[in-house]
Design an enzyme around this catalytic site. Structure first.
Site, mmCIF file in Angstrom:
data_model
loop_
_atom_site.group_PDB
_atom_site.id
_atom_site.type_symbol
_atom_site.label_atom_id
_atom_site.label_comp_id
_atom_site.label_asym_id
_atom_site.label_seq_id
_atom_site.Cartn_x
_atom_site.Cartn_y
_atom_site.Cartn_z
ATOM 1 N N CYS A 189 0.854 -1.185 0.000
ATOM 2 C CA CYS A 189 0.000 0.000 0.000
ATOM 3 C C CYS A 189 0.889 1.235 0.000
ATOM 4 C CB CYS A 189 -0.939 0.105 1.198
ATOM 5 S SG CYS A 189 -2.062 -1.266 1.364
ATOM 6 N N ARG A 208 3.251 0.231 -5.090
ATOM 7 C CA ARG A 208 3.176 -0.480 -3.817
ATOM 8 C C ARG A 208 1.866 -1.273 -3.665
ATOM 9 N NH1 ARG A 208 6.782 1.282 -0.152
ATOM 10 N NH2 ARG A 208 5.437 0.579 1.522
ATOM 11 N N TRP A 258 -2.961 -2.497 -1.576
ATOM 12 C CA TRP A 258 -2.696 -3.904 -1.870
ATOM 13 C C TRP A 258 -3.447 -4.655 -0.777
ATOM 14 C CZ3 TRP A 258 -0.395 -8.253 0.354
ATOM 15 C CH2 TRP A 258 -0.120 -9.299 -0.547
ATOM 16 N N ASN A 303 -0.958 1.694 5.832
ATOM 17 C CA ASN A 303 -0.166 0.666 5.157
ATOM 18 C C ASN A 303 0.326 -0.285 6.245
ATOM 19 O OD1 ASN A 303 3.286 0.805 4.031
ATOM 20 N ND2 ASN A 303 1.833 -0.824 3.740
ATOM 21 N N GLY A 304 0.073 -1.590 6.070
ATOM 22 C CA GLY A 304 0.562 -2.555 7.058
ATOM 23 C C GLY A 304 -0.520 -3.535 7.451
ATOM 24 N N GLU A 309 15.250 -17.730 -11.412
ATOM 25 C CA GLU A 309 14.906 -16.337 -11.685
ATOM 26 C C GLU A 309 14.125 -16.212 -12.999
ATOM 27 O OE1 GLU A 309 14.488 -13.674 -10.393
ATOM 28 O OE2 GLU A 309 14.739 -12.093 -11.865
ATOM 29 N N LYS A 334 10.322 -14.728 -13.337
ATOM 30 C CA LYS A 334 9.958 -13.613 -14.235
ATOM 31 C C LYS A 334 8.759 -13.992 -15.076
ATOM 32 C CE LYS A 334 11.484 -10.915 -12.831
ATOM 33 N NZ LYS A 334 12.421 -10.929 -11.742
ATOM 34 N N GLU A 363 5.450 -14.216 -12.913
ATOM 35 C CA GLU A 363 4.856 -13.010 -12.339
ATOM 36 C C GLU A 363 4.282 -12.060 -13.375
ATOM 37 O OE1 GLU A 363 7.373 -10.609 -9.824
ATOM 38 O OE2 GLU A 363 9.109 -10.930 -11.080
ATOM 39 N N HIS A 394 14.434 -37.305 -10.754
ATOM 40 C CA HIS A 394 13.896 -37.633 -9.426
ATOM 41 C C HIS A 394 12.425 -37.252 -9.309
ATOM 42 C CE1 HIS A 394 17.856 -38.733 -8.089
ATOM 43 N NE2 HIS A 394 18.304 -37.627 -8.659
ATOM 44 N N LYS A 444 5.236 -3.924 -5.717
ATOM 45 C CA LYS A 444 6.689 -3.834 -5.828
ATOM 46 C C LYS A 444 7.393 -4.034 -4.496
ATOM 47 C CE LYS A 444 10.537 -2.775 -8.013
ATOM 48 N NZ LYS A 444 11.085 -3.880 -8.826
HETATM 49 C C1 AGP Z 1 10.844 -9.808 -8.398
HETATM 50 O O1 AGP Z 1 10.549 -9.705 -9.728
HETATM 51 C C2 AGP Z 1 9.763 -9.692 -7.467
HETATM 52 N N1 AGP Z 1 8.779 -8.769 -7.784
HETATM 53 C C3 AGP Z 1 10.047 -9.974 -6.011
HETATM 54 O O2 AGP Z 1 10.355 -11.331 -5.960
HETATM 55 C C4 AGP Z 1 11.145 -9.180 -5.272
HETATM 56 O O3 AGP Z 1 12.399 -9.496 -5.782
HETATM 57 C C5 AGP Z 1 11.061 -9.509 -3.763
HETATM 58 O O4 AGP Z 1 9.818 -9.105 -3.286
HETATM 59 C C6 AGP Z 1 12.163 -8.875 -2.955
HETATM 60 O O5 AGP Z 1 12.105 -7.494 -3.001
HETATM 61 P P1 AGP Z 1 13.306 -6.607 -2.508
HETATM 62 O O6 AGP Z 1 14.466 -6.891 -3.395
HETATM 63 O O7 AGP Z 1 12.817 -5.207 -2.635
HETATM 64 O O8 AGP Z 1 13.597 -7.005 -1.097
#
Ligand code: AGP
Length: 578
Positions: free
Chosen positions: A2, A27, A69, A94-95, A451, A455, A458, A474, A573
């Site tokens: 948020c 956010r 959020w 926020n929280g 990674e 990507k 998400e 396995h 984010k």
């Molecule tokens: C990455 O594409 C993500 N959106 C997410 O995994 C991110 O890397 C993770 O939330 C950690 O965030 P930070 O690096 O700001 O701690």
């Protein structure tokens, strides 16, 4: 998560709040709301994005706003912030308030009627209750009373329609004040007001701030006044714009030759040689950390434990006196990473942060910081921050091993990788209707498989799984069919022959292979269905090239599927709740 913003000053609050909201929208973007006052409260709140408020207006030179959020309570208009009580008080939060159910029951018993299902509304009614029963109708005093009842994490701001002030409090979520000329802002992030002022006061946990157009006062929970320290933040607005690219993500992918070159220039602080390193991080940063483990063990010869921060914080980790705990984080605000660092500090451990956002909470709490120079990353999918984190980890591994990481020609190699965009797009087009992907790699390329799969998941909502290639037999090999292509990361490397065998095993089961291979690898071309030839590079630099190629693949698949790339569903984010 948020985003919150508040303004009190001489100008119309609405346009300032609106622009601020656009900047903190990364956010969370489930719903949005703005409340202003000119002696009467004016409120707009809706499910969806800020842009729907662009052609609207609310009067008043003071107001608060929020982009949500969702945590407690579904995504709906009634659960959107700000919340209003008695047509006089408004609050944004926020929280997460962990004891909200208990508090809510007590308030309901006292006759309070709730209009939402959120935890946040509880804060508003607590504040209003203390205000009404307090001896001098004082908002600051009411907030001081209310915060004593809250358990959980918060940054919230509250205003009263008749008073030219905003009172805000923080515990566990970011909050700062921007100091202007006869005007002040509060926000989750300085980008919300950066074109109006670069003078910032960071509010710490257990602090409450009262802001009017001419003043700012900081207090602790007991009402004792605290010293205010103003810092100048750097930043400009251009970086927060797409500059001709259709998405921030693509802009940020394309910036990597510069962000990597800049991060190469970072001078590392003197770091004593620890006996053991623990790496804590989440998401993409955690995958950077996993590659960091391989590199640190290889070049610095220091044992490394790699932990997901959200797990680490609830384990009973064993710490040894000469451990170094490294947090890797783009935002510097991730709740789990912050908690992991606090746990390490509680045990007296030395802490180091590899962080992108200056003066973020984790940056201010660790003993030493190395800032990556990726610049502001707006796209929810982390790209340039990841490669910058890798550069710092390489430099650190070499420094601890008594050597210097040269990274010769890395920026040019990244430029060459970016030139593969058309080829990668062509392959994405071919697989655009596939709903499942497997990513495999070995050794340094296994974290890249993780990674790459993250990507894709998400931003395109395609199911993707990553495995160390040796694990396939396995279990996961049972998934292989014509409909589940495999992205095989197989440049020439110590494990090349093993990868080749794994790829053959997939082909023998009618699996399709998209190979990321070394230029000129004919053998790999023959066995794979599609091949992306990576520029010829030193083995250690190849993971960075793979990262960029996989970012482009995920980006183009998502773009071809018409996904909302910079603001994927359900994500935010900065993850400031657990
Ligand atoms: C990455 O594409 C993500 N959106 C997410 O995994 C991110 O890397 C993770 O939330 C950690 O965030 P930070 O690096 O700001 O701690």
């Amino acid at each position: 998560m948020c985003g919150i913003i508040g303004y009190v000053g001489q100008r119309d609050a609405y346009p300032l709040l609106l622009t601020g909201l656009e900047r903190v929208e990364y956010r969370g973007y489930d719903s949005v709301g703005i409340c202003t006052t000119d002696g009467t409260l004016h409120l707009l709140k809706e499910v969806g994005r800020v842009e729907q408020f662009k052609n609207k207006r609310l009067p008043g030179k003071q107001g608060i706003a929020h982009s949500r959020w969702a945590t407690h309570g579904g995504v709906s208009q009634k659960n959107a912030h700000p919340f209003i009580a008695h047509d006089a008080f408004a609050l944004v939060h926020n929280g997460i308030i962990e004891n909200y159910l208990e508090l809510k029951e007590e308030l309901i018993e006292k006759g309070v009627v709730f209009s939402s299902d959120t935890d946040s509304e509880v804060i508003l009614h607590l504040v209003v209750g203390h205000y009404q029963h307090g001896p001098d109708k004082n908002l600051l005093a009411a907030v001081q009373q209310a915060v004593k009842q809250l358990q959980g994490a918060y940054a919230f701001a509250v205003l009263n329609k008749d008073a030219e002030e905003i009172v805000a409090a923080r515990d566990g979520c970011p909050l700062l004040v921007g100091i202007g000329e006869r005007e002040n802002f509060i926000a989750s992030d300085a980008t919300a007001f950066i074109e109006h002022t670069q003078k910032v006061v960071y509010v710490d946990d257990f602090e409450i701030v009262r802001v009017t157009k001419d003043a700012l006062e900081l207090f602790d929970h007991d009402g004792a006044k605290k010293n205010v320290s103003i810092v100048e933040v750097r930043g400009n607005i251009e970086v927060a714009q797409k500059q001709g690219h259709p998405h921030f993500m693509l802009k940020e992918i394309m910036e990597q030759p510069q962000t990597i070159a800049e991060t190469m220039k970072v001078e590392l602080p003197r770091i004593g040689r620890p006996k053991r390193i623990l790496i804590v991080a989440c998401g993409t940063a955690s995958y950077a950390g996993l590659l960091g483990k391989y590199i640190l063990e290889k070049f610095a010869k220091i044992p490394v434990v790699h932990e997901t921060a959200s797990e680490f914080r609830y384990q009973e980790p064993l710490f040894y006196p000469d451990d170094l705990v490294i947090a890797i984080t783009q935002s510097g605000e991730t709740a789990d990473t912050l908690a992991a660092i606090r746990l390490a500090k509680k045990h007296g451990m030395k802490t180091l942060g590899i962080i992108n956002v200056r003066e973020s909470t984790i940056a201010r709490e660790v003993d030493q910081v190395i800032y990556t120079r990726a610049g502001p990353e707006i796209g929810v999918a982390s790209t340039k921050a990841f490669t910058a984190q890798l550069i710092v980890l390489y430099k650190l591994a070499f420094q601890l091993g008594g050597k210097k990481f040269e990274g010769k020609g890395i920026a040019t190699l990244i430029e060459e990788t970016l030139k593969l965009e058309d080829r990668i797009k062509e392959i994405a087009q071919k697989y655009v209707h596939n709903n499942h992907f497997l990513y495999i790699g070995r050794n340094l390329f296994y974290p890249l498989a993780l990674e790459g799969a993250l990507k894709l998941k998400e931003i395109s909502y395609i199911h993707a799984e990553a495995y160390p290639a040796g694990e396939l037999k396995h279990g996961p090999i049972a998934l292989i069919s014509e409909d589940m292509p495999t992205i095989a990361i197989c440049p020439r490397h110590e494990t090349y022959e093993k990868m080749f065998s794994n790829i053959q095993e997939i082909k023998a089961r009618q699996g399709k292979i998209i190979a990321l291979a070394s230029t000129g690898d004919e053998r790999m071309r023959e066995i794979s269905d599609d091949i992306i030839y990576l520029p010829k590079a030193d083995g250690l630099l190849t993971p960075l090239l793979v990262a960029v190629a996989l970012q482009l693949f995920a980006y183009h698949l998502a773009a071809l599927r018409g996904c909302d790339i910079d603001k994927p569903r359900n994500l935010a984010k900065s993850v400031t709740v657990e």
